[in-house]
Every structure is written in structure tokens, then in C-alpha cells.
Design a protein around this motif. Structure first.
Motif, PDB file in Angstrom:
ATOM      1  N   LEU A  52       0.836  -1.203   0.000  1.00 37.10           N
ATOM      2  CA  LEU A  52       0.000   0.000   0.000  1.00 37.10           C
ATOM      3  C   LEU A  52       0.871   1.253   0.000  1.00 37.10           C
ATOM      4  O   LEU A  52       0.587   2.212  -0.734  1.00 37.10           O
ATOM      5  CB  LEU A  52      -0.916  -0.006   1.227  1.00 37.10           C
ATOM      6  N   THR A  53       1.923   1.236   0.795  1.00 37.72           N
ATOM      7  CA  THR A  53       2.827   2.392   0.853  1.00 37.72           C
ATOM      8  C   THR A  53       3.531   2.590  -0.481  1.00 37.72           C
ATOM      9  O   THR A  53       3.708   3.730  -0.947  1.00 37.72           O
ATOM     10  CB  THR A  53       3.874   2.203   1.973  1.00 37.72           C
ATOM     11  N   SER A  69       3.492   5.775  -2.919  1.00 38.10           N
ATOM     12  CA  SER A  69       4.736   6.378  -3.399  1.00 38.10           C
ATOM     13  C   SER A  69       4.751   6.468  -4.919  1.00 38.10           C
ATOM     14  O   SER A  69       5.139   7.503  -5.489  1.00 38.10           O
ATOM     15  CB  SER A  69       5.934   5.553  -2.904  1.00 38.10           C
ATOM     16  N   ASP A  70       4.310   5.409  -5.589  1.00 36.28           N
ATOM     17  CA  ASP A  70       4.279   5.419  -7.057  1.00 36.28           C
ATOM     18  C   ASP A  70       3.319   6.484  -7.576  1.00 36.28           C
ATOM     19  O   ASP A  70       3.599   7.158  -8.582  1.00 36.28           O
ATOM     20  CB  ASP A  70       3.839   4.040  -7.576  1.00 36.28           C
ATOM     21  N   LEU A 118       4.629  13.870  -9.308  1.00 36.26           N
ATOM     22  CA  LEU A 118       5.840  14.700  -9.353  1.00 36.26           C
ATOM     23  C   LEU A 118       6.354  14.831 -10.789  1.00 36.26           C
ATOM     24  O   LEU A 118       6.788  15.928 -11.204  1.00 36.26           O
ATOM     25  CB  LEU A 118       6.922  14.077  -8.468  1.00 36.26           C
ATOM     26  N   LYS A 119       6.290  13.739 -11.522  1.00 36.62           N
ATOM     27  CA  LYS A 119       6.728  13.775 -12.919  1.00 36.62           C
ATOM     28  C   LYS A 119       5.877  14.751 -13.717  1.00 36.62           C
ATOM     29  O   LYS A 119       6.392  15.530 -14.538  1.00 36.62           O
ATOM     30  CB  LYS A 119       6.623  12.385 -13.521  1.00 36.62           C
ATOM     31  N   GLN A 136       7.062  14.094   0.856  1.00 40.90           N
ATOM     32  CA  GLN A 136       6.130  12.990   1.122  1.00 40.90           C
ATOM     33  C   GLN A 136       6.692  11.664   0.606  1.00 40.90           C
ATOM     34  O   GLN A 136       6.594  10.629   1.276  1.00 40.90           O
ATOM     35  CB  GLN A 136       4.777  13.280   0.460  1.00 40.90           C
ATOM     36  N   ILE A 137       7.287  11.711  -0.587  1.00 47.33           N
ATOM     37  CA  ILE A 137       7.862  10.493  -1.175  1.00 47.33           C
ATOM     38  C   ILE A 137       9.000   9.968  -0.301  1.00 47.33           C
ATOM     39  O   ILE A 137       9.098   8.760  -0.045  1.00 47.33           O
ATOM     40  CB  ILE A 137       8.367  10.762  -2.609  1.00 47.33           C
ATOM     41  N   LEU A 138       9.857  10.863   0.178  1.00 50.33           N
ATOM     42  CA  LEU A 138      10.973  10.458   1.033  1.00 50.33           C
ATOM     43  C   LEU A 138      10.481   9.812   2.331  1.00 50.33           C
ATOM     44  O   LEU A 138      11.041   8.815   2.796  1.00 50.33           O
ATOM     45  CB  LEU A 138      11.857  11.672   1.358  1.00 50.33           C
ATOM     46  N   GLU A 139       9.412  10.394   2.901  1.00 50.00           N
ATOM     47  CA  GLU A 139       8.840   9.833   4.125  1.00 50.00           C
ATOM     48  C   GLU A 139       8.275   8.434   3.876  1.00 50.00           C
ATOM     49  O   GLU A 139       8.442   7.516   4.689  1.00 50.00           O
ATOM     50  CB  GLU A 139       7.741  10.750   4.670  1.00 50.00           C
TER      51      GLU A 139
END
Length: 245
Positions: free
Chosen positions: A55-56, A60-61, A67-68, A110-113
Motif C-alpha cells: 500500500l505504501t 509512493s508510485d 511529481l513527474k 512525502q515520497i521520502l517519508e
């Protein structure tokens, strides 16, 4: 006491030993079940953690795609700066560019977290796998020991059961059936000794439920060899050797 009550008292003694032997066998087998449940709980925890990781990763994806898309938008805005015809148009594009870059920065955070969470969860999965492996080894050891003990306890049960059957043959059918029914009700404790209440002459109570027993019942047991049951708990009443004398 006569042969009927003496036989029931003896049977009660053997019944106690038989149930104790069966209890040891049950505990022995229960230890294996407990270990199996612990392995199963760890496996369930591992599966739950793996689902959480999936799920995480999905979150992230999704943010990576977002972001892209925003990076492409930033590139377009930068190109628009070079083609702005007026200061007002330039300022508007620049404001939009800075806002988009700030949004990108938040998404990157958020992605890093999320990546940190994935890393921590994967480390936890590794730890759970190690626990499962250790628990499985412990389970196999417990199962082996249990099997060895089960053979020993079953042999003990078989021997005591033979003794129980031998004593039961000396007791007539009706008292024996009463004994069996009451034993099933009270976890094997079918016979209760009448106790004299301390400091009270002629006052008696059932040693099973501790409710009062009449002097008439005590007198009957002193003179007759027959089954007399507690009016409260229905156990079979007997006298101690002191009371009988």
C-alpha cells in the motif's frame, strides 16, 4: 462403610489419578498447539506487514507520477518565461512557477517519508521472518518432546484405566452409573466426605459444596451401605473413618 461405599471411595481415588494422567497428556498436546498458534500469529503479522508495504509503495508510485507531471509543468513554465511579452505576463508566470516548485518540494518530502516507512517495514519483515524461523525450530523441538511424553502418559493412562475397570467391576450397576454421571458433572469429583463443622456438635456439611447436611443423613451412612447424595450438589456422600467409628 460397607462394600458399596468402600468401592466408590476406592474408585474415586483411581478416578482422580486417571484424570490427573489425562490432564498431563492434554497439557502436553496443548503445548504444541500453543507453539503452532504462535507461528501462525507471526505469519499473519508478516502478511499484514507485506500488505502495508504494498500500500505504501502504491502511494509512493502515485506521488512519483504526480511529481513527474509537475516537473513537466515546471519545464513548460520556464519556457513560458522566455516568451513572456510583458512584465505583467512574466510576473504571473514566475508566480505560477514558484508555486509549482513549492508543491513539488512538498511531494518530494512525502515520497521520502514513504520510502523511509517502506525501509522500516521491510526491516520489520526481516525481523518477523527471523522470529518465524526461530519459533518453527522451537515448535519442532516441542513437538518431538510432546510425542515422547505422550507415549509415556498414554501408557500411564492405560494402566490406571485397567485399575479403574477392575475396581468398577466390584461395584453394582446403579451406584456405578450414579458415580459416572456425577463425576462428569464435577470434573471427576463424584464423592464428597461429610465434614463436621468446627465448634458445632451435630452440625455437618458436604465436603464438595460446603452446604449443610442433616444429622439424619449422617446416621443413615453410619448404619446403611447405600448411596446418599448431597441435596445441594448431588455428590455421593461418605463418612471419614473417624465419623464412621
Amino acid at each position: 462403610m460397607g462394600p458399596i461405599l468402600n468401592g466408590l471411595v476406592k474408585l474415586q481415588s483411581v478416578e482422580n489419578r486417571l484424570r490427573a494422567a489425562k490432564a498431563k497428556l492434554a497439557r502436553c498436546r496443548r503445548n504444541v498447539i500453543i507453539q503452532e498458534n504462535q507461528v501462525r500469529n507471526l505469519q499473519n503479522a508478516l502478511e499484514a506487514k507485506k500488505e502495508e508495504i504494498q500500500l505504501t509503495k502504491f502511494q509512493s508510485d502515485r506521488l512519483e507520477l504526480e511529481l513527474k507531471s509537475k516537473d513537466e509543468q515546471v519545464a513548460k513554465l520556464r519556457a513560458s518565461l522566455n516568451t513572456a511579452r510583458t512584465n505583467k505576463e512574466y510576473a504571473a508566470v514566475l508566480t505560477q512557477l514558484n508555486t509549482t516548485k513549492a508543491d513539488n518540494s512538498k511531494v518530494e518530502t512525502q515520497i521520502l517519508e514513504l520510502l523511509k516507512d517502506i525501509e522500516a517495514d521491510e526491516a520489520e519483515c526481516k525481523d518477523i521472518r527471523n522470529q518465524i524461523e526461530q519459533q518453527k525450530q522451537h515448535l519442532e523441538k516441542t513437538r518431538k518432546e510432546s510425542e515422547e511424553l505422550a507415549i509415556k502418559y498414554q501408557a500411564e493412562i492405560d494402566e490406571v484405566q485397567k485399575e479403574w475397570n477392575k475396581v468398577a467391576k466390584t461395584i453394582s450397576k446403579e451406584p456405578l452409573e450414579i458415580f459416572k454421571r456425577v463425576a462428569e458433572t464435577f470434573d471427576g469429583q463424584a464423592v464428597a466426605v461429610i465434614e463436621q463443622q468446627e465448634g458445632k456438635t451435630g452440625a455437618y456439611s458436604c465436603g464438595g459444596c460446603f452446604m449443610g447436611i442433616t444429622a439424619e443423613s449422617v446416621n443413615m451412612l453410619m448404619t446403611k451401605d447405600e448411596v446418599i447424595r448431597c441435596p445441594n450438589c448431588t455428590r455421593i456422600l461418605v463418612l471419614t473413618s473417624e465419623e464412621h467409628t
